[in-house]
Design an enzyme around this catalytic site. Structure first.
Site, PDB file in Angstrom:
ATOM      1  N   ASP A 237       5.224  -1.775  -8.065  1.00 18.80           N
ATOM      2  CA  ASP A 237       4.609  -1.448  -6.912  1.00 18.80           C
ATOM      3  C   ASP A 237       3.229  -1.044  -7.222  1.00 18.80           C
ATOM      4  OD1 ASP A 237       4.271  -0.686  -3.875  1.00 18.80           O
ATOM      5  OD2 ASP A 237       4.604   1.347  -4.782  1.00 18.80           O
ATOM      6  N   ARG A 238       2.331  -0.976  -6.126  1.00 21.52           N
ATOM      7  CA  ARG A 238       1.052  -0.617  -6.579  1.00 21.52           C
ATOM      8  C   ARG A 238       0.552   0.727  -6.181  1.00 21.52           C
ATOM      9  NH1 ARG A 238      -4.342  -2.615  -2.905  1.00 21.52           N
ATOM     10  NH2 ARG A 238      -3.779  -0.679  -2.044  1.00 21.52           N
ATOM     11  N   ASP A 239       0.439   1.439  -4.839  1.00 17.56           N
ATOM     12  CA  ASP A 239       0.034   2.655  -4.479  1.00 17.56           C
ATOM     13  C   ASP A 239       1.101   3.634  -4.802  1.00 17.56           C
ATOM     14  OD1 ASP A 239      -2.099   1.286  -3.240  1.00 17.56           O
ATOM     15  OD2 ASP A 239      -0.825   1.128  -1.375  1.00 17.56           O
ATOM     16  N   ASN A 280       3.533  -3.375  -0.308  1.00 17.29           N
ATOM     17  CA  ASN A 280       3.523  -3.426   1.264  1.00 17.29           C
ATOM     18  C   ASN A 280       2.067  -3.282   1.720  1.00 17.29           C
ATOM     19  OD1 ASN A 280       6.226  -4.104   1.594  1.00 17.29           O
ATOM     20  ND2 ASN A 280       6.830  -1.910   2.254  1.00 17.29           N
ATOM     21  N   GLN A 281       1.413  -3.700   2.576  1.00 21.35           N
ATOM     22  CA  GLN A 281       0.174  -3.529   2.891  1.00 21.35           C
ATOM     23  C   GLN A 281      -0.154  -3.615   4.478  1.00 21.35           C
ATOM     24  OE1 GLN A 281      -2.693  -2.566   1.266  1.00 21.35           O
ATOM     25  NE2 GLN A 281      -1.442  -2.422  -0.566  1.00 21.35           N
ATOM     26  N   SER A 282       0.496  -2.365   5.099  1.00 22.60           N
ATOM     27  CA  SER A 282       0.767  -2.474   6.707  1.00 22.60           C
ATOM     28  C   SER A 282      -0.730  -1.821   6.981  1.00 22.60           C
ATOM     29  CB  SER A 282       1.642  -1.231   6.921  1.00 22.60           C
ATOM     30  OG  SER A 282       1.217   0.185   6.547  1.00 22.60           O
ATOM     31  N   CYS A 318       2.844  -7.905   1.572  1.00 22.27           N
ATOM     32  CA  CYS A 318       3.147  -8.296   2.974  1.00 22.27           C
ATOM     33  C   CYS A 318       2.360  -7.392   3.865  1.00 22.27           C
ATOM     34  CB  CYS A 318       4.528  -7.722   2.990  1.00 22.27           C
ATOM     35  SG  CYS A 318       5.104  -8.048   4.538  1.00 22.27           S
ATOM     36  N   ARG A 336       8.588  -7.576   3.719  1.00 22.08           N
ATOM     37  CA  ARG A 336       8.301  -6.326   3.684  1.00 22.08           C
ATOM     38  C   ARG A 336       9.449  -5.547   2.946  1.00 22.08           C
ATOM     39  NH1 ARG A 336       4.844  -2.259   5.613  1.00 22.08           N
ATOM     40  NH2 ARG A 336       6.250  -0.216   6.243  1.00 22.08           N
ATOM     41  N   LYS A 337       9.170  -4.484   1.809  1.00 21.70           N
ATOM     42  CA  LYS A 337      10.098  -3.854   1.173  1.00 21.70           C
ATOM     43  C   LYS A 337      10.577  -2.692   2.237  1.00 21.70           C
ATOM     44  CE  LYS A 337       7.051  -2.767  -1.999  1.00 21.70           C
ATOM     45  NZ  LYS A 337       6.581  -2.067  -3.274  1.00 21.70           N
ATOM     46  N   ASP A 362       7.500   4.147  -6.532  1.00 20.07           N
ATOM     47  CA  ASP A 362       7.613   5.473  -6.237  1.00 20.07           C
ATOM     48  C   ASP A 362       8.187   5.729  -5.042  1.00 20.07           C
ATOM     49  OD1 ASP A 362       5.469   4.363  -4.517  1.00 20.07           O
ATOM     50  OD2 ASP A 362       4.520   6.120  -4.786  1.00 20.07           O
TER      51      ASP A 362
END
Length: 411
Positions: A237-239, A280-282, A318, A336-337, A362
């Site tokens: 995951d990124r963030d 995820n990039q909402s 996403c 989307r996770k 996380d």
């Protein structure tokens, strides 16, 4: 800062007298040899390939065009047709209009599989040769370096000296064209001039070397490659994993690295893992930044990771959200996770065994997505990625962080 990522690889096709195609282009097993070579180069950011050949035919053109079907990522592929018997230097001279400011050069029938990001970190400018330890059956001339510069080719080296040979990969900048003529040998004309002027540097790395000289050897080598190069993989995951989660981070100005994250990724690459990012990039759906903003940010992120000696082989994002402010991004998405769509796509494109993969995240949604895709998962927090990835060059399984698959992971 100058990018360390090199986007172009020039590949010299071997001549053939007994086949309609060079052996490196012939489908053997599930893909041609050169497709494995290109796949490895794509891991480290190469996006464009230029093939050099003096034996152009429609069969070769079709085979090269079809290579893209075997690659996990899109690549721009060009053929540069050269006159016969002009040498590798001459072939480069005739292809100079295709060359980028910096480019790799290699042969289509040899691959040295290693953590190439370590090479990129060192070889930021000038002309470089990748080196490998000499094996007991290698007959190449040994290299001698002083202060990183190649000073001679040696037939005999003292037993206590480190014996290094050419790994078959060069990294040149465009100024190499000043040394090229219409007919010239890279090995006998160009390289000696670089050595004489102390303009050729070298870096040794460890890895697996694959090459072939005939069809029977090719079949054996491809069998070995098929096992070794289908690597275990780490999904991130990124963030909150590689950067601080400030909420909807879509620009470089708001991006802050988690301490030790880049070094941890480099250690994973040293240990032979693929590394992927699924995020995820909402923030896109909410209108905080655009998809183009995110792509630009991630180009910088991956280049920065390579500066530290690691790489991200590929990534997925996403932009969708059920309550998006922007209509085109509003709705349900299987990507989307906690849905596993991004992971499943990477598993398919890179031909991965989910039993040999793990996701670090996380959020509970990360764990749910990993489970749905058949992956093991590790929760970040309070321990960081840097805390969890072994400091030594050992696998996550040997570190007992993960449950070892019953059939093993071949590494």
């Amino acid at each position: 800062m100058h990018s360390v990522t090199v986007r172009q690889c020039v590949i010299l096709l071997e001549d053939t007298a007994t086949h309609t195609l060079p052996l490196s282009l012939i489908l053997c097993g599930d893909k041609p040899f050169v497709a494995w070579l290109m796949r490895e180069m794509q891991r480290f950011g190469v996006e464009e390939f230029v093939f050099l050949t003096s034996q152009y035919s429609q069969d070769i053109a079709t085979a090269v065009e079809n290579i893209g079907d075997f690659l996990p990522r899109f690549a721009k592929i060009t053929i540069s047709v050269t006159p016969p018997e002009v040498g590798t230097g001459g072939a480069l001279h005739h292809a100079r209009s295709h060359l980028q400011e910096r480019f790799f050069l290699c042969s289509a029938n040899a691959l040295f599989s290693c953590n190439l990001a370590r090479f990129l970190t060192a070889a930021r400018n000038g002309h470089w040769m990748l080196l490998r330890p000499a094996g007991p059956h290698d007959k190449q001339a040994r290299m001698r370096f002083e202060a990183g510069n190649l000073v001679s080719f040696c037939g005999d080296i003292e037993a206590n000296d480190q014996q290094l040979i050419n790994a078959g990969l060069y990294l040149f900048d465009a100024s190499i064209c000043e040394l090229l003529t219409e007919v010239c040998s890279l090995e006998w004309d160009v390289i000696p001039r670089l050595v004489e002027n102390q303009n050729l540097r070298g870096m040794p790395l460890t890895g697996d070397f694959y090459s072939f000289e005939n069809g029977s050897a090719l079949e054996k080598v491809l069998g070995q490659m098929s096992q070794r190069l289908r690597r275990p993989a780490v999904f991130l995951d990124r963030d909150g994993v590689i950067n601080r989660d400030f909420g909807w981070v879509g620009t470089k100005e708001r991006f802050e690295w988690e301490p030790g994250a880049r070094e941890a990724i480099a250690r994973l690459c040293d240990s032979g893992y693929h590394v992927f990012i699924v995020t995820n990039q909402s923030g896109i759906a909410r209108g905080f930044y655009s998809e183009n903003d995110l792509v630009m940010l991630m180009d910088w992120v991956m280049d920065s990771i390579r500066e530290y000696g690691g790489t991200v082989d590929d990534w997925r994002y996403c932009p969708m959200h059920p309550e998006a402010a922007i209509e085109q991004y509003r709705g349900y998405s299987a990507d989307r996770k906690p849905e596993p769509g991004m992971i499943l796509d990477l598993l398919k494109r890179w031909e991965l065994d989910p039993m040999c993969c793990v996701l670090f995240g996380d959020q509970p949604t990360d764990m749910q997505a990993a489970k749905a895709a058949g992956l093991q998962s590790v929760m970040i927090g309070p321990e960081s990625l840097s805390d969890l990835v072994p400091k030594l060059n050992i696998s996550l399984y040997e570190n007992e962080l993960l449950e070892r698959p019953r059939h093993g992971i071949g590494r």
